[in-house]
Scaffold this motif. Structure first.
Motif, PDB file in Angstrom:
ATOM      1  N   ARG A  49       0.661  -1.344   0.111  1.00 31.27           N
ATOM      2  CA  ARG A  49       0.013   0.123  -0.075  1.00 31.27           C
ATOM      3  C   ARG A  49       0.903   1.378   0.046  1.00 31.27           C
ATOM      4  NH1 ARG A  49      -4.314  -1.077   3.928  1.00 31.27           N
ATOM      5  NH2 ARG A  49      -2.727  -0.485   5.802  1.00 31.27           N
ATOM      6  N   HIS A 137       2.712  -1.410  25.351  1.00 30.41           N
ATOM      7  CA  HIS A 137       1.248  -1.481  24.744  1.00 30.41           C
ATOM      8  C   HIS A 137       1.299  -0.734  23.561  1.00 30.41           C
ATOM      9  CE1 HIS A 137      -3.135  -1.385  25.163  1.00 30.41           C
ATOM     10  NE2 HIS A 137      -2.969  -2.454  24.429  1.00 30.41           N
ATOM     11  N   PHE A 138       1.125  -1.338  22.222  1.00 33.09           N
ATOM     12  CA  PHE A 138       1.008  -0.865  20.850  1.00 33.09           C
ATOM     13  C   PHE A 138      -0.543  -0.613  20.750  1.00 33.09           C
ATOM     14  CE2 PHE A 138       5.416  -0.555  19.100  1.00 33.09           C
ATOM     15  CZ  PHE A 138       6.077  -1.428  19.981  1.00 33.09           C
ATOM     16  N   ASN A 140      -3.820  -0.511  17.736  1.00 29.84           N
ATOM     17  CA  ASN A 140      -4.043  -1.128  16.522  1.00 29.84           C
ATOM     18  C   ASN A 140      -4.534  -0.055  15.420  1.00 29.84           C
ATOM     19  OD1 ASN A 140      -5.118  -2.976  14.320  1.00 29.84           O
ATOM     20  ND2 ASN A 140      -6.476  -3.740  15.598  1.00 29.84           N
ATOM     21  N   PRO A 143       1.304   0.167  12.923  1.00 27.02           N
ATOM     22  CA  PRO A 143       2.164   0.687  12.267  1.00 27.02           C
ATOM     23  C   PRO A 143       1.786   2.281  11.854  1.00 27.02           C
ATOM     24  CG  PRO A 143       1.824  -1.195  11.006  1.00 27.02           C
ATOM     25  CD  PRO A 143       0.528  -1.068  12.159  1.00 27.02           C
ATOM     26  N   VAL A 144       0.586   2.481  12.314  1.00 22.63           N
ATOM     27  CA  VAL A 144      -0.108   4.041  12.169  1.00 22.63           C
ATOM     28  C   VAL A 144      -0.091   4.539  13.790  1.00 22.63           C
ATOM     29  CG1 VAL A 144      -2.042   5.376  11.275  1.00 22.63           C
ATOM     30  CG2 VAL A 144      -1.456   3.183  10.191  1.00 22.63           C
ATOM     31  N   MET A 145      -0.587   4.062  14.507  1.00 20.85           N
ATOM     32  CA  MET A 145      -0.893   4.672  15.863  1.00 20.85           C
ATOM     33  C   MET A 145       0.612   5.064  16.556  1.00 20.85           C
ATOM     34  SD  MET A 145      -4.021   4.593  15.619  1.00 20.85           S
ATOM     35  CE  MET A 145      -4.793   5.109  17.202  1.00 20.85           C
ATOM     36  N   ASN A 187      -7.176   1.618  27.734  1.00 18.64           N
ATOM     37  CA  ASN A 187      -8.271   0.915  27.619  1.00 18.64           C
ATOM     38  C   ASN A 187      -9.167   1.198  28.646  1.00 18.64           C
ATOM     39  OD1 ASN A 187      -7.652  -0.238  25.382  1.00 18.64           O
ATOM     40  ND2 ASN A 187      -6.377  -2.018  26.206  1.00 18.64           N
ATOM     41  N   LEU A 190     -11.365   3.872  26.849  1.00 15.15           N
ATOM     42  CA  LEU A 190     -11.894   3.470  25.602  1.00 15.15           C
ATOM     43  C   LEU A 190     -12.646   2.275  25.695  1.00 15.15           C
ATOM     44  CD1 LEU A 190     -11.517   4.408  22.418  1.00 15.15           C
ATOM     45  CD2 LEU A 190      -9.711   2.599  22.189  1.00 15.15           C
ATOM     46  N   PRO A 222     -11.732   9.605  15.188  1.00 15.58           N
ATOM     47  CA  PRO A 222     -11.603   9.213  13.760  1.00 15.58           C
ATOM     48  C   PRO A 222     -12.157   7.903  13.281  1.00 15.58           C
ATOM     49  CG  PRO A 222      -9.608   8.575  15.065  1.00 15.58           C
ATOM     50  CD  PRO A 222     -10.607   9.304  15.904  1.00 15.58           C
ATOM     51  N   LEU A 231     -13.143  -3.467  14.629  1.00 15.64           N
ATOM     52  CA  LEU A 231     -11.691  -3.242  14.496  1.00 15.64           C
ATOM     53  C   LEU A 231     -10.613  -4.018  15.483  1.00 15.64           C
ATOM     54  CD1 LEU A 231      -9.080  -2.204  12.434  1.00 15.64           C
ATOM     55  CD2 LEU A 231      -8.991  -0.398  14.197  1.00 15.64           C
ATOM     56  N   VAL A 236     -12.115  -9.218  22.089  1.00 13.41           N
ATOM     57  CA  VAL A 236     -10.918  -8.476  22.712  1.00 13.41           C
ATOM     58  C   VAL A 236     -11.489  -7.336  23.830  1.00 13.41           C
ATOM     59  CG1 VAL A 236      -8.820  -6.987  22.577  1.00 13.41           C
ATOM     60  CG2 VAL A 236      -9.202  -9.039  21.064  1.00 13.41           C
ATOM     61  N   ILE A 240     -11.627  -7.354  27.989  1.00 11.60           N
ATOM     62  CA  ILE A 240     -11.152  -6.223  28.628  1.00 11.60           C
ATOM     63  C   ILE A 240     -11.891  -5.607  29.697  1.00 11.60           C
ATOM     64  CG2 ILE A 240     -10.254  -4.058  28.603  1.00 11.60           C
ATOM     65  CD1 ILE A 240      -9.008  -4.647  25.769  1.00 11.60           C
TER      66      ILE A 240
HETATM   67  N1  CAA Z   1      -2.549  -1.395   9.136  1.00  9.25           N
HETATM   68  C1  CAA Z   1      -1.686  -0.605   8.615  1.00  9.25           C
HETATM   69  N2  CAA Z   1      -1.949   0.760   8.155  1.00  9.25           N
HETATM   70  C2  CAA Z   1      -3.176   1.188   8.119  1.00  9.25           C
HETATM   71  C3  CAA Z   1      -4.167   0.149   8.342  1.00  9.25           C
HETATM   72  C4  CAA Z   1      -3.758  -0.928   8.968  1.00  9.25           C
HETATM   73  N3  CAA Z   1      -4.929  -1.879   9.298  1.00  9.25           N
HETATM   74  N4  CAA Z   1      -5.362   1.137   8.227  1.00  9.25           N
HETATM   75  C5  CAA Z   1      -5.031   2.177   7.777  1.00  9.25           C
HETATM   76  N5  CAA Z   1      -3.568   2.246   7.564  1.00  9.25           N
HETATM   77  C6  CAA Z   1      -2.915   3.550   7.062  1.00  9.25           C
HETATM   78  C7  CAA Z   1      -3.225   3.845   5.557  1.00  9.25           C
HETATM   79  O1  CAA Z   1      -2.575   3.097   4.988  1.00  9.25           O
HETATM   80  C8  CAA Z   1      -2.924   5.478   5.651  1.00  9.25           C
HETATM   81  O2  CAA Z   1      -1.639   5.378   5.549  1.00  9.25           O
HETATM   82  P1  CAA Z   1      -0.868   6.839   5.231  1.00  9.25           P
HETATM   83  O3  CAA Z   1      -1.262   7.885   5.832  1.00  9.25           O
HETATM   84  O4  CAA Z   1       0.783   6.333   4.988  1.00  9.25           O
HETATM   85  O5  CAA Z   1      -1.400   6.931   3.711  1.00  9.25           O
HETATM   86  C9  CAA Z   1      -3.500   5.788   7.304  1.00  9.25           C
HETATM   87  O6  CAA Z   1      -3.378   4.530   7.946  1.00  9.25           O
HETATM   88  C10 CAA Z   1      -4.747   6.353   7.195  1.00  9.25           C
HETATM   89  O7  CAA Z   1      -5.658   5.393   6.530  1.00  9.25           O
HETATM   90  P2  CAA Z   1      -6.947   5.737   5.875  1.00  9.25           P
HETATM   91  O8  CAA Z   1      -6.727   7.127   4.784  1.00  9.25           O
HETATM   92  O9  CAA Z   1      -7.181   4.629   5.116  1.00  9.25           O
HETATM   93  O10 CAA Z   1      -8.005   5.908   6.836  1.00  9.25           O
HETATM   94  P3  CAA Z   1      -8.101   6.755   8.107  1.00  9.25           P
HETATM   95  O11 CAA Z   1      -7.725   8.420   7.898  1.00  9.25           O
HETATM   96  O12 CAA Z   1      -9.658   6.682   8.462  1.00  9.25           O
HETATM   97  O13 CAA Z   1      -7.363   6.075   9.347  1.00  9.25           O
HETATM   98  C11 CAA Z   1      -7.065   4.795  11.239  1.00  9.25           C
HETATM   99  C12 CAA Z   1      -7.488   4.887   9.599  1.00  9.25           C
HETATM  100  C13 CAA Z   1      -5.686   5.031  11.309  1.00  9.25           C
HETATM  101  C14 CAA Z   1      -7.450   3.369  11.352  1.00  9.25           C
HETATM  102  C15 CAA Z   1      -8.143   5.756  11.728  1.00  9.25           C
HETATM  103  O14 CAA Z   1      -9.347   5.472  11.408  1.00  9.25           O
HETATM  104  C16 CAA Z   1      -8.007   5.640  13.396  1.00  9.25           C
HETATM  105  O15 CAA Z   1      -7.109   6.276  13.932  1.00  9.25           O
HETATM  106  N6  CAA Z   1      -8.883   4.945  13.991  1.00  9.25           N
HETATM  107  C17 CAA Z   1      -8.794   4.647  15.418  1.00  9.25           C
HETATM  108  C18 CAA Z   1      -7.982   3.751  15.720  1.00  9.25           C
HETATM  109  C19 CAA Z   1      -7.812   3.459  17.186  1.00  9.25           C
HETATM  110  O16 CAA Z   1      -8.485   4.100  18.243  1.00  9.25           O
HETATM  111  N7  CAA Z   1      -6.963   2.343  17.531  1.00  9.25           N
HETATM  112  C20 CAA Z   1      -6.826   1.985  19.046  1.00  9.25           C
HETATM  113  C21 CAA Z   1      -7.711   0.747  19.368  1.00  9.25           C
HETATM  114  S1  CAA Z   1      -7.394   0.301  20.832  1.00  9.25           S
HETATM  115  C22 CAA Z   1      -6.027  -0.671  21.074  1.00  9.25           C
HETATM  116  O17 CAA Z   1      -5.494  -0.953  19.813  1.00  9.25           O
HETATM  117  C23 CAA Z   1      -5.826  -0.905  22.146  1.00  9.25           C
HETATM  118  C24 CAA Z   1      -6.133  -2.442  22.738  1.00  9.25           C
HETATM  119  O18 CAA Z   1      -5.476  -2.845  23.671  1.00  9.25           O
HETATM  120  C25 CAA Z   1      -7.437  -2.955  22.216  1.00  9.25           C
END
Ligand code: CAA
Length: 279
Positions: A49, A137-138, A140, A143-145, A187, A190, A222, A231, A236, A240
């Motif tokens: 991607r 703790h990363f 999800n 790679p983005v968060m 968590n 959230l 977001p 997601l 999970v 929690i």
């Molecule tokens: N894996 C890797 N990269 C991803 C991805 C995935 N599953 N989904 C999206 N991306 C990347 C995209 O490629 C894009 O990259 P670039 O900026 O380099 O182009 C970037 O993320 C943004 O993606 P999109 O433009 O497609 O979509 P978006 O702007 O809506 O972002 C999102 C997607 C980053 C997931 C955003 O919606 C978001 O931040 N959502 C909230 C996620 C969140 O709260 N996560 C925490 C969950 S809690 C947890 O993880 C802890 C636990 O213990 C349960």
């Protein structure tokens, strides 16, 4: 510095990707050839991607992938300076794994867990190096968060916290320091919020789309809480909530019956292609 990652699911593969993209050598450990293949596929797709978006070149992708090695035996992690565990959320399995790791890795190696809510202190006590056991703790998608919660168990040393903080800087993540407590920081806030959103859906007050739209446009999130639950994985989220409920003994953390019903019905979200939405 050599990094070991145990677990090839969304989090394990995502964490491995973060490190290889920042130039580290990683050994990814999985429970079977097919699980390892799945983990590598997730990384491959993510990098593809980035190539398509011209954020990296095809050559960059090839170079990044050269930095990952895989193994089925944890013995092969013995040269690692830090091992990050991202297996299923089962305290007994984690304790057993940390006990084995403690016996094989170098004396000064750090053992980190990506657990979302289990006790670092309890996991650390299965080793003879509780001062070098820590929560990393990363979030999800890893790679983005931007955030890593660094969780200090009762015995984690300041030196270990500082080293892990330095590693976070090297991989371009921001960290927050947290003393161990159920759900840590993110968590604990959230997951009850998601549970509340499920309650609103269960009470028939608004539809899934309306609830998500409300939180996106009204609170600037977001993603809406229900799409986020899909997601993370509804199993999970339930796990929690159950930990928060059990540990605090406070009914404000009681999981909503709709969440329990969905998990029993295997409506786990994206991973089963069915949850609050169909995928
Ligand atoms: N894996 C890797 N990269 C991803 C991805 C995935 N599953 N989904 C999206 N991306 C990347 C995209 O490629 C894009 O990259 P670039 O900026 O380099 O182009 C970037 O993320 C943004 O993606 P999109 O433009 O497609 O979509 P978006 O702007 O809506 O972002 C999102 C997607 C980053 C997931 C955003 O919606 C978001 O931040 N959502 C909230 C996620 C969140 O709260 N996560 C925490 C969950 S809690 C947890 O993880 C802890 C636990 O213990 C349960």
């Amino acid at each position: 510095m050599k990094i070991g990652v145990i677990g090839t699911g969304t989090m394990g593969s995502g964490i491995a990707q973060v490190f290889i993209e920042r130039g580290y050598d990683v050994i990814l450990n999985g429970i079977s050839e097919s699980e390892i293949k799945n983990g590598l596929n997730i990384i491959d797709k993510n990098l593809d991607r980035k190539v398509k978006k011209e954020k990296i070149t095809l050559k960059d992708k090839e170079d990044i992938l050269k930095r990952i090695d895989t193994c089925l035996e944890i013995n092969e992690l013995k040269e690692c300076d830090i091992v990050i565990e991202a297996i299923v959320e089962n305290i007994e399995l984690k304790k057993e794994l940390f006990k084995k790791l403690d016996e094989i890795v170098k004396e000064d190696a750090i053992l980190a867990t990506n657990t979302s809510s289990l006790s670092i202190t309890e996991i650390a006590l299965s080793t003879k190096r509780p001062d070098k056991v820590i929560g990393m703790h990363f979030f999800n998608p890893a790679p983005v968060m931007k955030l890593v919660e660094i969780i200090q168990g009762i015995a984690s040393s300041k030196e270990t916290v500082d080293k892990v903080n330095e590693i976070c800087i090297q991989i371009s993540k921001d960290s927050v320091m947290v003393k161990e407590a159920p759900g840590f920081v993110v968590n604990r806030i959230l997951i009850p919020m998601i549970n509340e959103a499920i309650g609103i859906l269960g009470d028939g007050i608004a539809t899934n789309e309306e609830i998500d739209k409300a939180m996106k446009l009204g609170a600037g999130h977001p993603m809406g809480p229900l799409e986020l639950s899909d997601l993370i994985g509804n199993d999970v989220v339930l796990f929690i909530m159950e930990i928060l409920h059990e540990e605090f003994g406070d009914d404000k953390y009681r999981p909503h019956t709709l969440l329990k019903k969905m998990v029993r019905g295997n409506l786990l979200g994206r991973k089963t292609k069915n949850g609050f939405y169909k995928y």
